[in-house]
Design a protein around this motif. Structure first.
Motif, PDB file in Angstrom:
ATOM      1  N   ASN A  90       1.191  -1.264  -0.333  1.00  0.00           N
ATOM      2  CA  ASN A  90      -0.122  -0.308  -0.246  1.00  0.00           C
ATOM      3  C   ASN A  90       1.115   1.416  -0.092  1.00  0.00           C
ATOM      4  O   ASN A  90       2.106   1.234   0.822  1.00  0.00           O
ATOM      5  N   PRO A  91       1.148   2.056  -0.628  1.00  0.00           N
ATOM      6  CA  PRO A  91       1.773   3.112  -1.070  1.00  0.00           C
ATOM      7  C   PRO A  91       1.213   4.417  -0.138  1.00  0.00           C
ATOM      8  O   PRO A  91       2.976   4.645   0.963  1.00  0.00           O
ATOM      9  N   GLY A  92       0.305   4.076   1.077  1.00  0.00           N
ATOM     10  CA  GLY A  92       0.279   5.275   2.187  1.00  0.00           C
ATOM     11  C   GLY A  92       1.298   4.115   3.298  1.00  0.00           C
ATOM     12  O   GLY A  92       1.498   5.542   4.109  1.00  0.00           O
ATOM     13  N   THR A  93       0.932   3.141   3.349  1.00  0.00           N
ATOM     14  CA  THR A  93       1.676   2.869   4.481  1.00  0.00           C
ATOM     15  C   THR A  93       3.352   1.990   4.508  1.00  0.00           C
ATOM     16  O   THR A  93       4.151   1.770   5.405  1.00  0.00           O
ATOM     17  N   ALA A  94       3.246   1.389   3.395  1.00  0.00           N
ATOM     18  CA  ALA A  94       4.608   0.988   3.179  1.00  0.00           C
ATOM     19  C   ALA A  94       6.371   1.647   3.322  1.00  0.00           C
ATOM     20  O   ALA A  94       6.646   0.854   4.601  1.00  0.00           O
ATOM     21  N   LEU A  95       6.285   2.853   3.286  1.00  0.00           N
ATOM     22  CA  LEU A  95       7.484   3.620   3.896  1.00  0.00           C
ATOM     23  C   LEU A  95       7.387   3.577   5.314  1.00  0.00           C
ATOM     24  O   LEU A  95       8.288   2.941   5.644  1.00  0.00           O
ATOM     25  N   GLY A  96       6.924   3.683   5.478  1.00  0.00           N
ATOM     26  CA  GLY A  96       5.723   3.919   7.218  1.00  0.00           C
ATOM     27  C   GLY A  96       6.472   2.181   7.651  1.00  0.00           C
ATOM     28  O   GLY A  96       7.316   2.039   8.936  1.00  0.00           O
ATOM     29  N   ALA A  97       6.188   1.342   6.877  1.00  0.00           N
ATOM     30  CA  ALA A  97       6.278  -0.114   7.536  1.00  0.00           C
ATOM     31  C   ALA A  97       8.075  -0.197   7.973  1.00  0.00           C
ATOM     32  O   ALA A  97       8.592  -0.644   8.566  1.00  0.00           O
ATOM     33  N   ILE A  98       8.509   0.739   6.580  1.00  0.00           N
ATOM     34  CA  ILE A  98       9.963  -0.089   6.247  1.00  0.00           C
ATOM     35  C   ILE A  98      10.755   1.068   7.171  1.00  0.00           C
ATOM     36  O   ILE A  98      12.634   0.294   8.290  1.00  0.00           O
ATOM     37  N   ILE A  99      10.471   2.207   7.588  1.00  0.00           N
ATOM     38  CA  ILE A  99      11.254   2.465   8.239  1.00  0.00           C
ATOM     39  C   ILE A  99      10.656   2.210  10.397  1.00  0.00           C
ATOM     40  O   ILE A  99      11.761   2.096  10.806  1.00  0.00           O
ATOM     41  N   ALA A 100       9.710   1.259  10.089  1.00  0.00           N
ATOM     42  CA  ALA A 100       9.515   0.752  11.541  1.00  0.00           C
ATOM     43  C   ALA A 100      10.574   0.233  11.620  1.00  0.00           C
ATOM     44  O   ALA A 100      11.250  -0.115  12.799  1.00  0.00           O
ATOM     45  N   MET A 101      10.501  -0.798  10.717  1.00  0.00           N
ATOM     46  CA  MET A 101      11.597  -2.078  10.677  1.00  0.00           C
ATOM     47  C   MET A 101      13.084  -1.825  10.762  1.00  0.00           C
ATOM     48  O   MET A 101      13.905  -2.323  11.239  1.00  0.00           O
ATOM     49  N   SER A 102      13.245  -0.878   9.773  1.00  0.00           N
ATOM     50  CA  SER A 102      14.443  -0.048  10.265  1.00  0.00           C
ATOM     51  C   SER A 102      14.796   0.178  11.444  1.00  0.00           C
ATOM     52  O   SER A 102      16.124  -0.303  12.171  1.00  0.00           O
TER      53      SER A 102
END
Ligand code: ADP
Ligand code: MG
Lengths: 357, 357
Positions: free
Chosen positions: B219-231
């Motif tokens: 989902n374009p709205g959550t993908a970057l956030g998900a990667i930020i959290a995991m990083s």
């Protein structure tokens, strides 16, 4: 201002008993010094008074409150550490005012108290410097100033002069004595240096291995040490200990003898010893004199000429070495035979159990 | 004493030699190559000779333009509106494709636009994907640097205590750091899975099914956030260890001095801990920033830059261009741009956090 009373104080680390039941009373306004060799538990005792270490057993009273379970800030104490413990990123002024800052005191009160402490310690010109721009002595002065600002009932010092060089230490020692006279506050001072103890204290507590060895004024400890430990610890150079046997006892004197000292009549009343008992005679290096009765004879092995006095190490017939402090600048040479007189009335006598007779 | 070791540095060079040589071959040389190649049209495999093209790679990458369009009007000057009442504008394409009047916009595409009064302002870019990557990377850095740095500090404060089993916690927090980022990324792909992912199941269980399942990475709205959290999770342990080493350089007596003055935990942190961590903070901030700018592996494994370029990043683009599209000069240009960005930010950070005299 406050009195401090320790009763049956104990401290264990894990299973190891470090402080083994200590009873000390520090009167209001008194300068008390805890002295003893490194590792004997002086700092531990002081930190228990400060509230930095838990008290394992016993009762600690400051003023008229039992403070065993109070946090440090509520004990009406201030502490000065060997390592200064001033905040490196604050100016001297901020360091002095730290306690007031965290208590949200108004600026006028801060300025007044800082100015007063700075005046007492004569460091007005240092107020805007940072600790890195101060010498060791100045840093310790800041730490003392921070304590003064707290207006504590009791000042605690843990070897405050040990990080300073010798000359500065003498100056600071005098300043501390003056500070005590000016403030009239109760002070407890820990040191391993018996010279500091002798010069500063109203009352000295000698500690060894977590046990109080003797409590008394500096001169009491010097002239009437309670046991071999105190006798050896107080006074510089160290007291000489000579083995001897009791040859006769009566109501007012004891006669002791050994090959090294011949026969010596010590004017000590009611000594609990029998003829034949092994005892130790203690003689201070300053109480041996040249010539006269010629009680002791030995060969000089080492000479230290200090100008005002001459320290010599002498080997006796038995091979034991003693130290003699002769007044003035005397021409003595290694290898030379010396004849010394003892002062029987100033000698100490210790029984086999190590206690003074 | 020190002179021999500091002046004669032959041994020093020999010891540093192997490492320095490897650094030169694998870091310095490729970097110099990248700078050189960024001024050419080199391709990975190409029959055509390489040509020097000046700054055109940079123009192609960074070219942006702003086009302000007035609404279309009819012959009387009234604004033409569509069925919804919105004004209509000439098409952007008519300016960027074969329009001799506006050669500066030739080949650009719309990046984003916003209304300004009746006019519409179009921000155009020559390389929209790169610009998106740039923005995503900056967002990533701006979120990760404070969040990861702060969390790591929190953890460091928690584990910097003498508690039984504290080493277990230290090990647990550090564990993700020693696991390869590729493995971590694969695992988190399962966690983020849109159907049976751990996260969806967890949220579903907590909310009793009221939170709908989300395809976090799709989902374009959550993908970057998900990667930020995991990083943040993955590298927080590393920075925790750096903070921890900083914490352990702060003298314990400073904390004791603060306790005696009555500082609360927050005041202790503010006046003792944080000032003592100043140099560590600069280090952590710069290291996190640099690491965050080089975000690549997570993207490569988890999203490949998608969906809809919402997780494009600078390094991912550099690799994608250089190897995916075999456009070595384009990839090199991106690398050089990244280098300039990171260098400038580091210099700014150092300047902002410098020791004020
Ligand atoms: N935190 C501690 N844990 C265990 N043993 C300690 C601790 N602190 C001090 N000790 C021990 O207690 C004894 C007394 O220490 P201390 O009070 O510092 O001596 P000093 O008289 O030199 O100030 C020493 O033997 C020391 O090893
Ligand atoms: Mg000590």
């Amino acid at each position: 201002m406050a009195r401090v009373s320790l009763s049956g104080i104990k401290k264990n680390y894990g299973g190891v008993e470090i402080i083994k039941g200590v009873d000390i009373d520090v009167a209001d306004g008194e300068f008390t010094v805890f002295v003893g060799p490194s590792g004997c538990g002086k700092s531990t005792l002081l930190r228990m008074i400060a509230g930095l270490e838990d008290i394992t057993g016993g009762t600690l009273t400051i003023g008229d409150r039992v403070v065993n379970d109070l946090p440090p800030k509520d004990r009406s104490i201030a502490m000065v550490f060997q390592s200064y413990a001033i905040f490196p990123h604050m100016t001297v002024r901020e360091n002095l005012a730290f306690g007031l800052t965290i208590a949200n005191a108004p600026k006028a009160e801060k300025d007044a108290k800082v100015a007063e402490a700075a005046r007492i310690l004569q460091m007005e010109h240092l107020l805007d410097r940072r600790p890195s721009q101060l010498s060791g002595g100045q840093r310790q002065r800041v730490a003392i100033g921070r304590a003064i600002v707290r207006k504590p009932g009791v000042f605690l010092f843990d070897e405050p002069l040990s990080n300073l060089d010798a000359a500065l230490r003498v100056d600071m020692r005098m300043e501390l004595a003056k500070l005590h006279a000016d403030l009239g506050a109760t002070m407890i001072y820990v040191t391993h240096d018996q010279v500091e103890a002798m010069t500063l204290a109203d009352k000295i507590v000698v500690l060894n291995a977590g046990i109080v060895q003797q409590v008394g004024t500096p001169l009491e400890l010097y002239h009437r040490p309670a046991n071999l430990f105190v006798a050896g610890f107080i006074g510089s150079p160290k007291m000489n200990f000579l083995k001897a046997k009791v040859e006769a006892v009566d109501a007012t004197s004891v006669t002791v003898g050994s090959p090294d000292i011949g026969t010596l009549v010590l004017p000590k009343a009611n000594v609990a010893a029998a003829v034949g008992d092994a005892v130790t005679v203690g003689m201070r290096p300053h109480h041996l004199t040249l010539g006269g009765a010629q009680d002791i004879t030995g060969r000089v092995v080492l000479v230290e000429r200090l100008g005002n006095e001459t320290l010599t190490a002498i080997v006796l017939a038995s091979g034991q070495q003693i130290i003699v402090a002769l007044p003035g600048d005397i021409e003595v040479m290694a290898g030379q035979q010396l004849h010394l007189a003892t002062q029987a009335e100033r000698a100490c006598l210790f029984l086999a159990n190590g206690l003074a007779a | 004493m020190a002179s021999k070791f500091t002046r004669s540095n032959r041994t020093g060079w020999m010891m540093a030699g192997p490492a320095a040589a490897l650094m030169a071959i694998f870091v310095v040389l490729p970097f110099l190559f990248a700078i050189g190649l960024s001024f050419t049209n080199q391709r990975l495999i190409s029959p055509n000779p390489t040509q020097f093209v000046g700054l055109s790679n940079y123009e192609q990458l960074l070219g942006v333009g702003v086009l302000t369009l007035a609404p279309e009007t009819d012959t009387t000057g009234a604004v033409l509106r569509d069925a919804d009442g919105k004004p209509s504008y000439p098409s952007v394409r008519s300016f960027t494709r074969n329009n001799d009047q506006y050669p500066q916009y030739d080949g650009m595409r719309e990046w984003f636009s916003f209304g300004l009064g009746d006019n519409q302002v179009y921000v155009l870019g020559r390389d929209i994907v790169f610009l998106k990557a740039l923005v995503n990377t900056v967002i990533f850095v701006l979120v990760v640097a404070p969040v990861q740095g702060g969390l790591a500090l929190g953890l460091a404060l928690l584990i910097n205590q003498r508690l039984r089993g504290i080493n277990l916690f230290r090990a647990i927090y550090f564990m993700p750091v020693v696991v390869s980022i590729v493995v971590v990324s694969l695992l988190w792909r399962f966690i983020y899975d849109g159907n049976s992912g751990l996260l969806n199941n967890l949220l579903g269980a907590i909310s009793l099914g009221t939170i709908p399942r989300i395809d976090w990475l799709g989902n374009p709205g959550t993908a970057l956030g998900a990667i930020i959290a995991m990083s943040v999770w993955q590298a927080v342990g590393f920075h925790m260890v750096i903070w921890l080493s900083g914490l352990q350089t702060i003298s314990p007596t400073l904390y004791e001095a603060a306790a005696i003055e009555g500082a609360s935990p927050w005041q202790t942190f503010r006046y003792v801990t944080w000032p003592g961590l100043r140099n560590t903070a600069v280090l952590v901030l710069i290291v996190i920033t640099m690491q965050a700018f080089s975000l690549f592996s997570q993207i490569d494994v988890m999203t490949g830059g998608g969906p809809l370029d919402s997780t494009q990043t600078i390094v991912f683009q550099a690799v994608e261009r250089g190897y995916g599209k075999q456009d070595i000069s384009g990839g090199s240009t991106i690398s050089v741009v990244l280098f300039v960005i990171v260098l400038s930010i580091s210099l700014i950070q150092r300047w902002l956090t410098r020791e004020k005299k």
